[in-house]
Design a protein around this motif. Structure first.
Motif, PDB file in Angstrom:
ATOM      1  N   TRP A 315     -82.918   1.661   6.987  1.00 59.11           N
ATOM      2  CA  TRP A 315     -83.689   1.434   5.762  1.00 59.11           C
ATOM      3  C   TRP A 315     -82.765   0.903   4.677  1.00 59.11           C
ATOM      4  CZ3 TRP A 315     -87.528   5.712   3.672  1.00 59.11           C
ATOM      5  CH2 TRP A 315     -88.318   5.155   2.655  1.00 59.11           C
ATOM      6  N   SER A 316     -83.052  -0.302   4.202  1.00 58.49           N
ATOM      7  CA  SER A 316     -82.350  -0.872   3.059  1.00 58.49           C
ATOM      8  C   SER A 316     -83.079  -0.438   1.791  1.00 58.49           C
ATOM      9  CB  SER A 316     -82.327  -2.406   3.164  1.00 58.49           C
ATOM     10  OG  SER A 316     -81.696  -2.974   2.044  1.00 58.49           O
ATOM     11  N   LEU A 317     -82.471   0.491   1.083  1.00 53.83           N
ATOM     12  CA  LEU A 317     -83.141   1.104  -0.080  1.00 53.83           C
ATOM     13  C   LEU A 317     -82.163   1.184  -1.241  1.00 53.83           C
ATOM     14  CD1 LEU A 317     -85.748   2.536  -1.078  1.00 53.83           C
ATOM     15  CD2 LEU A 317     -84.727   4.693  -0.299  1.00 53.83           C
ATOM     16  N   LYS A 318     -82.562   0.641  -2.380  1.00 50.04           N
ATOM     17  CA  LYS A 318     -81.696   0.617  -3.551  1.00 50.04           C
ATOM     18  C   LYS A 318     -81.330   2.038  -3.983  1.00 50.04           C
ATOM     19  CE  LYS A 318     -83.953  -3.652  -5.030  1.00 50.04           C
ATOM     20  NZ  LYS A 318     -84.926  -3.659  -3.919  1.00 50.04           N
ATOM     21  N   ASP A 319     -80.131   2.167  -4.504  1.00 45.67           N
ATOM     22  CA  ASP A 319     -79.610   3.485  -4.865  1.00 45.67           C
ATOM     23  C   ASP A 319     -80.538   4.259  -5.790  1.00 45.67           C
ATOM     24  OD1 ASP A 319     -77.292   3.335  -3.339  1.00 45.67           O
ATOM     25  OD2 ASP A 319     -76.155   2.341  -4.914  1.00 45.67           O
ATOM     26  N   HIS A 320     -81.137   3.557  -6.756  1.00 47.00           N
ATOM     27  CA  HIS A 320     -81.960   4.258  -7.743  1.00 47.00           C
ATOM     28  C   HIS A 320     -83.212   4.862  -7.118  1.00 47.00           C
ATOM     29  CE1 HIS A 320     -85.354   1.417  -8.059  1.00 47.00           C
ATOM     30  NE2 HIS A 320     -84.456   0.470  -7.845  1.00 47.00           N
ATOM     31  N   ALA A 321     -83.618   4.368  -5.947  1.00 49.26           N
ATOM     32  CA  ALA A 321     -84.845   4.848  -5.306  1.00 49.26           C
ATOM     33  C   ALA A 321     -84.591   5.970  -4.303  1.00 49.26           C
ATOM     34  CB  ALA A 321     -85.560   3.696  -4.610  1.00 49.26           C
ATOM     35  N   VAL A 322     -83.337   6.177  -3.933  1.00 44.74           N
ATOM     36  CA  VAL A 322     -83.041   7.208  -2.927  1.00 44.74           C
ATOM     37  C   VAL A 322     -83.460   8.589  -3.420  1.00 44.74           C
ATOM     38  CG1 VAL A 322     -81.177   8.366  -1.663  1.00 44.74           C
ATOM     39  CG2 VAL A 322     -81.186   5.874  -1.877  1.00 44.74           C
ATOM     40  N   GLY A 323     -83.323   8.820  -4.721  1.00 49.90           N
ATOM     41  CA  GLY A 323     -83.702  10.111  -5.292  1.00 49.90           C
ATOM     42  C   GLY A 323     -85.189  10.391  -5.230  1.00 49.90           C
ATOM     43  N   GLN A 324     -85.992   9.373  -4.912  1.00 50.90           N
ATOM     44  CA  GLN A 324     -87.446   9.553  -4.833  1.00 50.90           C
ATOM     45  C   GLN A 324     -87.907   9.930  -3.431  1.00 50.90           C
ATOM     46  OE1 GLN A 324     -88.792   5.757  -6.296  1.00 50.90           O
ATOM     47  NE2 GLN A 324     -88.065   6.142  -8.384  1.00 50.90           N
ATOM     48  N   LEU A 325     -86.964  10.020  -2.494  1.00 48.00           N
ATOM     49  CA  LEU A 325     -87.314  10.437  -1.139  1.00 48.00           C
ATOM     50  C   LEU A 325     -87.563  11.943  -1.105  1.00 48.00           C
ATOM     51  CD1 LEU A 325     -84.647   8.366   0.863  1.00 48.00           C
ATOM     52  CD2 LEU A 325     -87.068   7.813   0.522  1.00 48.00           C
ATOM     53  N   PRO A 326     -88.344  12.427  -0.147  1.00 45.25           N
ATOM     54  CA  PRO A 326     -88.621  13.863  -0.070  1.00 45.25           C
ATOM     55  C   PRO A 326     -87.333  14.678   0.056  1.00 45.25           C
ATOM     56  CG  PRO A 326     -90.097  12.631   1.381  1.00 45.25           C
ATOM     57  CD  PRO A 326     -89.076  11.660   0.883  1.00 45.25           C
ATOM     58  N   ASN A 327     -87.338  15.867  -0.525  1.00 45.12           N
ATOM     59  CA  ASN A 327     -86.167  16.739  -0.457  1.00 45.12           C
ATOM     60  C   ASN A 327     -85.779  17.009   0.990  1.00 45.12           C
ATOM     61  OD1 ASN A 327     -85.951  16.992  -3.236  1.00 45.12           O
ATOM     62  ND2 ASN A 327     -87.276  18.789  -3.331  1.00 45.12           N
ATOM     63  N   GLY A 328     -84.508  16.803   1.294  1.00 39.54           N
ATOM     64  CA  GLY A 328     -83.996  17.089   2.623  1.00 39.54           C
ATOM     65  C   GLY A 328     -84.263  16.016   3.659  1.00 39.54           C
ATOM     66  N   PHE A 329     -84.945  14.932   3.273  1.00 37.39           N
ATOM     67  CA  PHE A 329     -85.292  13.880   4.228  1.00 37.39           C
ATOM     68  C   PHE A 329     -84.044  13.279   4.879  1.00 37.39           C
ATOM     69  CE2 PHE A 329     -85.656   9.230   4.815  1.00 37.39           C
ATOM     70  CZ  PHE A 329     -86.576   9.192   5.844  1.00 37.39           C
ATOM     71  N   LEU A 330     -83.052  12.941   4.067  1.00 38.50           N
ATOM     72  CA  LEU A 330     -81.847  12.295   4.595  1.00 38.50           C
ATOM     73  C   LEU A 330     -81.117  13.212   5.575  1.00 38.50           C
ATOM     74  CD1 LEU A 330     -80.455  10.572   1.355  1.00 38.50           C
ATOM     75  CD2 LEU A 330     -81.690   9.498   3.251  1.00 38.50           C
ATOM     76  N   GLU A 331     -81.056  14.494   5.244  1.00 37.36           N
ATOM     77  CA  GLU A 331     -80.363  15.439   6.122  1.00 37.36           C
ATOM     78  C   GLU A 331     -81.123  15.632   7.429  1.00 37.36           C
ATOM     79  OE1 GLU A 331     -79.088  15.737   2.068  1.00 37.36           O
ATOM     80  OE2 GLU A 331     -81.106  15.971   2.937  1.00 37.36           O
ATOM     81  N   ARG A 332     -82.444  15.772   7.331  1.00 36.16           N
ATOM     82  CA  ARG A 332     -83.242  16.038   8.527  1.00 36.16           C
ATOM     83  C   ARG A 332     -83.273  14.859   9.492  1.00 36.16           C
ATOM     84  NH1 ARG A 332     -86.607  18.191   4.494  1.00 36.16           N
ATOM     85  NH2 ARG A 332     -87.995  16.368   4.635  1.00 36.16           N
ATOM     86  N   THR A 333     -83.109  13.635   8.965  1.00 33.98           N
ATOM     87  CA  THR A 333     -83.210  12.438   9.815  1.00 33.98           C
ATOM     88  C   THR A 333     -81.855  11.783  10.068  1.00 33.98           C
ATOM     89  OG1 THR A 333     -83.633  11.028   7.882  1.00 33.98           O
ATOM     90  CG2 THR A 333     -85.563  11.955   9.023  1.00 33.98           C
ATOM     91  N   SER A 334     -80.786  12.467   9.706  1.00 38.36           N
ATOM     92  CA  SER A 334     -79.458  11.832   9.750  1.00 38.36           C
ATOM     93  C   SER A 334     -79.031  11.427  11.160  1.00 38.36           C
ATOM     94  CB  SER A 334     -78.409  12.772   9.154  1.00 38.36           C
ATOM     95  OG  SER A 334     -78.333  13.976   9.904  1.00 38.36           O
ATOM     96  N   ARG A 335     -79.559  12.088  12.191  1.00 32.71           N
ATOM     97  CA  ARG A 335     -79.150  11.765  13.563  1.00 32.71           C
ATOM     98  C   ARG A 335     -79.796  10.474  14.075  1.00 32.71           C
ATOM     99  NH1 ARG A 335     -76.466  15.583  16.509  1.00 32.71           N
ATOM    100  NH2 ARG A 335     -76.213  17.635  15.535  1.00 32.71           N
ATOM    101  N   ARG A 336     -80.910  10.070  13.468  1.00 38.84           N
ATOM    102  CA  ARG A 336     -81.594   8.881  13.984  1.00 38.84           C
ATOM    103  C   ARG A 336     -81.971   7.881  12.891  1.00 38.84           C
ATOM    104  NH1 ARG A 336     -86.944   9.548  12.745  1.00 38.84           N
ATOM    105  NH2 ARG A 336     -87.617  11.680  12.299  1.00 38.84           N
ATOM    106  N   GLY A 337     -81.611   8.217  11.654  1.00 38.92           N
ATOM    107  CA  GLY A 337     -81.927   7.317  10.546  1.00 38.92           C
ATOM    108  C   GLY A 337     -80.689   6.932   9.763  1.00 38.92           C
TER     109      GLY A 337
END
Length: 461
Positions: A315-337
């Motif tokens: 996912w190409s996502l601008k830095d300012h928008a990363v904070g709008q992702l659901p809490n814990g999303f990056l951690e939960r999907t880190s193995r495949r995202g």
């Protein structure tokens, strides 16, 4: 004493979105083809810096391409409160500012220096270039960076407005009315697919008038060129051939620009390395271009759909928008995202691990996806994106649109399942990819058309 032959080509770029880079890549090819000509590339300072980079990065650019900065029209001391402020100031002053800057480079009142100009190459939005070319009696090349169908809707704006008489509520209730009377245009196009300013939205803005004027100016160009190939939109292109002096398809530029020295980005975030670890056609690639970001509720829904689908994603996502992702999303999907602020998109789409492209349907992105043979999931936002989406989903059948036009968790999951499970999308985009490759081959239409273009530009040099 015999006067010198004109040896300068004036290039006028539109400095917003991804307009300037495709035009630059075309000029790059021409500059290599015609080393005795000087190509003067006029755009705003910000755009030129983006295209040409710093002085240390210009070693690969031919010396016969010279950038010139044009005033962006923003009053000195003004602090823009919205990106559209800069855009509107530019549009309102671009004709005067470009004309003045070109005259300043070519001697101001010294008309003999103006006679050094032998040709104009302009982004189609820069309609006023037709007047300058006419005054000097030199050919003008118009370069349209989007698709043929969207250009058709601007050329036939008057016909569309005369045929569809709107009430006080505009197109309300008539969004699905078919535009089936425009020559060559697919009968599947609807009123809601049109760009703002044709029938609805911002009708009084100066940019609306600019798009109308450019449509009217097209027949005056010695050639109208575009980044596509005939099999994408044959009926529209056939109509153009009867309306324009020359209609030259030159694309896909993604398959030609890499042959020439150009500004290419590396892979600072390791996207390609990450893709190497994924299975073939298993990854969903998500990007909405350099300008657009979905609203926060849609970003969250898109993320939730990706997470529940279990699909690998980049996912190409601008830095300012990363904070709008659901809490814990990056951690939960880190193995495949993998979420990064920027990707080398052309190389990413060309990687065999990528199986789907979630896109805003900007024309460059659509062309790059076709070139790579990757089917699309479309969420358009404005301009020609809605029409491109209609072509992708309903006309070419190489992708699908997000249900009801907005991201939802289950709508995203449904689209992913459809694209990855139904081979028809991959088969159809594979066929178009074959046409695209042939077009830029030795006997292809784009190769022949580029030779025709080069002859117009270089005639007598």
């Amino acid at each position: 004493m015999e006067s010198k032959k004109p040896n300068h080509v004036v290039v006028m770029a539109f400095p917003f979105g991804t307009h300037a880079v495709p035009l630059f890549n075309l000029v790059l090819r021409l500059a290599i083809q015609a080393p005795t000509l000087t190509f003067s590339f006029f755009s705003t300072s910000k755009s030129n810096q983006s295209v040409f980079g710093s002085t240390s990065n210009t070693n690969n650019i031919p010396r016969n391409i010279k950038p010139y900065d044009v005033d962006d029209g923003v009053p000195k001391g003004f602090t823009p409160k919205h990106p559209m402020d800069v855009f509107n100031f530019f549009i309102e002053s671009m004709a005067e500012n470009f004309t003045n800057r070109i005259r300043s480079v070519y001697g101001g009142g010294d008309e003999m220096k103006m006679m050094m100009i032998k040709c104009f190459i302009i982004d189609t939005f820069m309609y006023f270039g037709s007047d300058m070319a006419d005054q000097l009696g030199v050919p003008l090349i118009s370069f349209w960076t989007a698709g043929p169908s969207s250009l058709s809707t601007h050329y036939y704006t008057d016909l569309i407005r005369q045929t569809i008489t709107l009430g006080p509520n505009g197109i309300d209730g008539r969004e699905d009315e078919l535009i089936d009377f425009v020559p060559g245009l697919s009968p599947l196009i609807r009123t809601s697919d049109l760009s703002e300013g044709v029938l609805f939205g911002f009708m009084e803005l100066e940019f609306t008038h600019v798009k109308h004027k450019m449509g009217l100016a097209l027949p005056r160009a010695a050639a109208v060129t575009m980044n596509c190939f005939p099999e994408l939109d044959q009926p529209v292109l056939e109509d153009f051939k009867s309306k324009f002096q020359k209609c030259l398809t030159l694309g896909p530029l993604a398959l030609t620009s890499h042959e020439y020295p150009s500004h290419t980005h590396d892979d600072p975030h390791g996207c390609l390395t990450w893709l190497e670890k994924q299975k073939k056609t298993s990854v969903a690639y998500i990007s909405f271009g350099s300008v657009t970001t979905p609203p926060p509720d849609e970003l969250a829904a898109l993320a939730e759909g990706l997470e529940e689908s279990g699909m690998p994603f980049l996912w190409s996502l601008k830095d300012h928008a990363v904070g709008q992702l659901p809490n814990g999303f990056l951690e939960r999907t880190s193995r495949r995202g993998f979420v990064v602020p920027w990707t080398p998109q052309q190389q990413v789409l060309g990687h065999d691990a990528v199986g789907a492209f979630v896109t805003h349907c900007g024309w460059n992105s659509v062309m790059e996806s076709i070139t790579a043979g990757v089917p699309m999931i479309c969420r358009p936002f404005y301009g020609d994106q809605r029409l491109n989406c209609r072509m992708v989903s309903d006309v070419w059948g190489i992708g699908t649109r997000i249900k009801d036009g907005v991201f939802t968790k289950y709508g995203m999951m449904e689209c992913l399942d459809m694209i990855f499970s139904e081979e028809k999308f991959r088969a159809k985009v594979g066929t178009l990819r074959g046409f695209a490759k042939h077009a830029v081959g030795p006997e292809g239409s784009s190769t022949k058309n580029f030779k025709t273009l080069a002859k117009i530009v270089c005639d007598g040099c």
